[in-house]
Design an enzyme around this catalytic site. Structure first.
Site, PDB file in Angstrom:
ATOM      1  N   CYS A  58       0.806  -1.222   0.000  1.00 38.52           N
ATOM      2  CA  CYS A  58       0.000   0.000   0.000  1.00 38.52           C
ATOM      3  C   CYS A  58       0.836   1.268   0.000  1.00 38.52           C
ATOM      4  O   CYS A  58       0.282   2.371  -0.022  1.00 38.52           O
ATOM      5  CB  CYS A  58      -0.957  -0.017   1.186  1.00 38.52           C
ATOM      6  SG  CYS A  58      -2.044  -1.461   1.172  1.00 38.52           S
ATOM      7  N   HIS A  70      -9.772   2.141   0.129  1.00 38.84           N
ATOM      8  CA  HIS A  70      -8.316   1.973   0.110  1.00 38.84           C
ATOM      9  C   HIS A  70      -7.904   1.338  -1.207  1.00 38.84           C
ATOM     10  O   HIS A  70      -8.183   0.173  -1.459  1.00 38.84           O
ATOM     11  CB  HIS A  70      -7.898   1.093   1.294  1.00 38.84           C
ATOM     12  CG  HIS A  70      -6.427   0.999   1.497  1.00 38.84           C
ATOM     13  ND1 HIS A  70      -5.505   1.585   0.655  1.00 38.84           N
ATOM     14  CD2 HIS A  70      -5.693   0.354   2.463  1.00 38.84           C
ATOM     15  CE1 HIS A  70      -4.284   1.314   1.085  1.00 38.84           C
ATOM     16  NE2 HIS A  70      -4.371   0.578   2.174  1.00 38.84           N
ATOM     17  N   PHE A  95       1.846  -3.318   4.133  1.00 41.86           N
ATOM     18  CA  PHE A  95       2.162  -4.610   4.743  1.00 41.86           C
ATOM     19  C   PHE A  95       3.665  -4.863   4.614  1.00 41.86           C
ATOM     20  O   PHE A  95       4.298  -4.464   3.649  1.00 41.86           O
ATOM     21  CB  PHE A  95       1.399  -5.733   4.042  1.00 41.86           C
ATOM     22  CG  PHE A  95      -0.041  -5.871   4.466  1.00 41.86           C
ATOM     23  CD1 PHE A  95      -0.624  -5.011   5.377  1.00 41.86           C
ATOM     24  CD2 PHE A  95      -0.829  -6.891   3.942  1.00 41.86           C
ATOM     25  CE1 PHE A  95      -1.947  -5.154   5.770  1.00 41.86           C
ATOM     26  CE2 PHE A  95      -2.151  -7.046   4.323  1.00 41.86           C
ATOM     27  CZ  PHE A  95      -2.717  -6.174   5.236  1.00 41.86           C
ATOM     28  N   LYS A 113      -9.535   8.294   1.957  1.00 45.63           N
ATOM     29  CA  LYS A 113     -10.036   6.914   1.890  1.00 45.63           C
ATOM     30  C   LYS A 113     -11.454   6.800   2.449  1.00 45.63           C
ATOM     31  O   LYS A 113     -12.134   5.812   2.182  1.00 45.63           O
ATOM     32  CB  LYS A 113      -9.105   5.969   2.650  1.00 45.63           C
ATOM     33  CG  LYS A 113      -7.744   5.749   1.988  1.00 45.63           C
ATOM     34  CD  LYS A 113      -6.922   4.728   2.760  1.00 45.63           C
ATOM     35  CE  LYS A 113      -5.566   4.464   2.100  1.00 45.63           C
ATOM     36  NZ  LYS A 113      -4.619   5.580   2.271  1.00 45.63           N
ATOM     37  N   GLU A 128      -1.085   5.780  13.394  1.00 44.62           N
ATOM     38  CA  GLU A 128      -0.696   6.904  12.547  1.00 44.62           C
ATOM     39  C   GLU A 128      -0.832   8.218  13.309  1.00 44.62           C
ATOM     40  O   GLU A 128       0.022   9.101  13.198  1.00 44.62           O
ATOM     41  CB  GLU A 128      -1.519   6.953  11.268  1.00 44.62           C
ATOM     42  CG  GLU A 128      -1.061   8.069  10.335  1.00 44.62           C
ATOM     43  CD  GLU A 128      -1.705   8.050   8.967  1.00 44.62           C
ATOM     44  OE1 GLU A 128      -1.220   8.782   8.075  1.00 44.62           O
ATOM     45  OE2 GLU A 128      -2.686   7.305   8.778  1.00 44.62           O
ATOM     46  N   HIS A 132      -2.600   8.276   5.715  1.00 39.34           N
ATOM     47  CA  HIS A 132      -2.875   6.922   5.228  1.00 39.34           C
ATOM     48  C   HIS A 132      -4.298   6.553   5.632  1.00 39.34           C
ATOM     49  O   HIS A 132      -5.058   6.029   4.823  1.00 39.34           O
ATOM     50  CB  HIS A 132      -1.849   5.953   5.815  1.00 39.34           C
ATOM     51  CG  HIS A 132      -1.903   4.583   5.221  1.00 39.34           C
ATOM     52  ND1 HIS A 132      -1.830   4.360   3.859  1.00 39.34           N
ATOM     53  CD2 HIS A 132      -2.037   3.353   5.797  1.00 39.34           C
ATOM     54  CE1 HIS A 132      -1.901   3.062   3.627  1.00 39.34           C
ATOM     55  NE2 HIS A 132      -2.031   2.432   4.779  1.00 39.34           N
TER      56      HIS A 132
END
Length: 414
Positions: A165, A342, A401, A337, A316, A305
């Site tokens: 991502c 996402h 990830f 998002k 975050e 994010h």
């Protein structure tokens, strides 16, 4: 001598619409692009999650001829289209004289999973003769950049970043550094994704990463809200045309913003969970600020994010607090998002584009569905309504990830 790097074109294909203007207008209006999955029958497949941010108005034939389109999976379609739009807006003409100084760097997090899924089913029914000779090139991730290079004539670097991502942000950051070093004069850079298929949705569902608010799709993606229960998958592409300032000015280009910073870091912690207290993200933001020669107080806005996962949003927030100190409470922070879902490997591309447009237009996109703010997330998340305000410096974060983190910083061009 380090070259200054500017943005002269933006191309977007998103759940909010095909085209940069359409996407931007829906974004600042606070519209949601989330709905029932139509690419396959998610309910019949027994999926726990039956919603996604699909691209619903895309006509591949408007960008790619039918013969070539059949050789590509969906993620390539989206990436090629976004690149064409970014190139067109930039006004850059690629010629024999400059082709070797223009490159392409567009990545994807997952690539051609739908084509892999379909081909495996065909193989199981009819054997090896049912495998298309274009199967490999329609699924491998670097073919987005490959096709864009072939279709535009760009003969500079032809690369594809794959960092889950964080892909789109890394691709833009790497292109920024290539231009700053003087390796090239211009790069089409960003990310693309088109994997709303049974394997991908099923895989994220099995990991319990997705929202199951299936009865209220438009309210399912709700970063920093106490009722968030996971992210919503999206699809699309975001590509920027980056150029050296000298190249852009020499041809009288319209400059949208300047890219000034890029940071990377690793959590070295877990395959999917962020490091405690957002430590990796914090270091990433600080690295980008250092590269930009900026102080935390210089930043006005962060496009976060912000995935709408219970732990990710908290980490975050903690990372922002650690990186920006007392200034964190004065920052505007929002998650697009909440409207697009996402977009995985494409997320960083479209969110960097949103950051450029926010700076250029003086509008901060909202975080929608923020009805009951989590007390563990105490920042100004621009809830539910866009904010018209002058923005000098904007930060865009992407975390993936494997503990991979990326941050790019853009500022108003002066």
């Amino acid at each position: 001598m380090t070259q200054r790097v500017v943005v002269t074109g933006v191309g977007l294909v998103t759940p909010l619409g095909t085209g940069t203007d359409k996407t931007w207008q829906n974004l600042i209006a606070g519209k949601s692009g989330i709905g029932r999955i139509t690419h396959f029958d998610a309910e019949a497949a027994g999926m726990a999650c039956t919603i996604a941010g699909e691209v619903r108005d895309f006509d591949v034939n408007a960008f790619i001829n039918r013969k070539d389109a059949r050789k590509m999976d969906t993620f390539i379609h989206y990436g090629v289209a976004a690149a064409q739009m970014a190139l067109e807006q930039s006004g850059l003409e690629i010629t024999e004289e400059n082709a070797q100084r223009v490159g392409v760097g567009i990545g994807s997090g997952i690539g051609g999973m739908p084509a892999i899924e379909k081909t495996m089913r065909a193989y199981e029914k009819g054997g090896a003769r049912k495998i298309s000779p274009f199967f490999i090139p329609m699924t491998i991730i670097n073919m987005v950049s490959g096709w864009v290079s072939m279709m535009t004539g760009a003969k500079g670097p032809n690369v594809a970043t794959v960092t889950a991502c964080a892909t789109g942000t890394h691709a833009i950051g790497d292109a920024f550094e290539m231009i700053a070093r003087g390796d090239v004069d211009a790069m089409l850079a960003g990310g693309t994704e088109g994997c709303i298929c049974e394997l991908a949705v099923g895989g994220f569902s099995a990991a319990r990463a997705l929202s199951t608010r299936n009865d209220e799709p438009e309210k399912a993606s709700r970063p920093w809200d106490t009722d968030r229960d996971g992210f919503v998958m999206g699809e699309g592409a975001g590509v920027l045309m980056l150029e050296s300032l000298a190249t852009a000015q020499a041809r009288g280009a319209n400059i949208l913003a300047e890219v000034v910073g890029y940071g990377m870091s690793a959590d070295a912690y877990h395959i999917t969970s962020p490091a405690p207290e957002g430590e990796g993200g914090s270091r990433c933001m600080l690295a980008a600020l250092k590269r930009a020669k900026l102080n935390p107080v210089d930043v006005d806005y962060i496009n976060a994010h912000g995935t709408s996962t219970p732990m990710g949003d908290i980490c975050e927030t903690q990372g922002i607090q650690a990186a920006f100190g007392n200034h964190a409470s004065k920052l505007m922070v929002s998650s697009s998002k909440s409207m697009t879902g996402h977009l995985l490997g494409a997320a960083g591309g479209i969110e960097a584009a949103f950051s450029v447009l926010a700076v250029h237009n003086g509008v901060v996109p909202p975080t929608i569905n923020l009805d009951h703010q989590d007390s563990a997330c105490p920042l100004d998340y621009v809830p539910n309504t866009a904010r018209e305000v002058a923005i000098d410096v904007a930060v865009s974060n992407s975390f993936g990830f494997g503990g991979t983190n990326a941050t790019v910083i853009v500022r108003k061009f002066n």
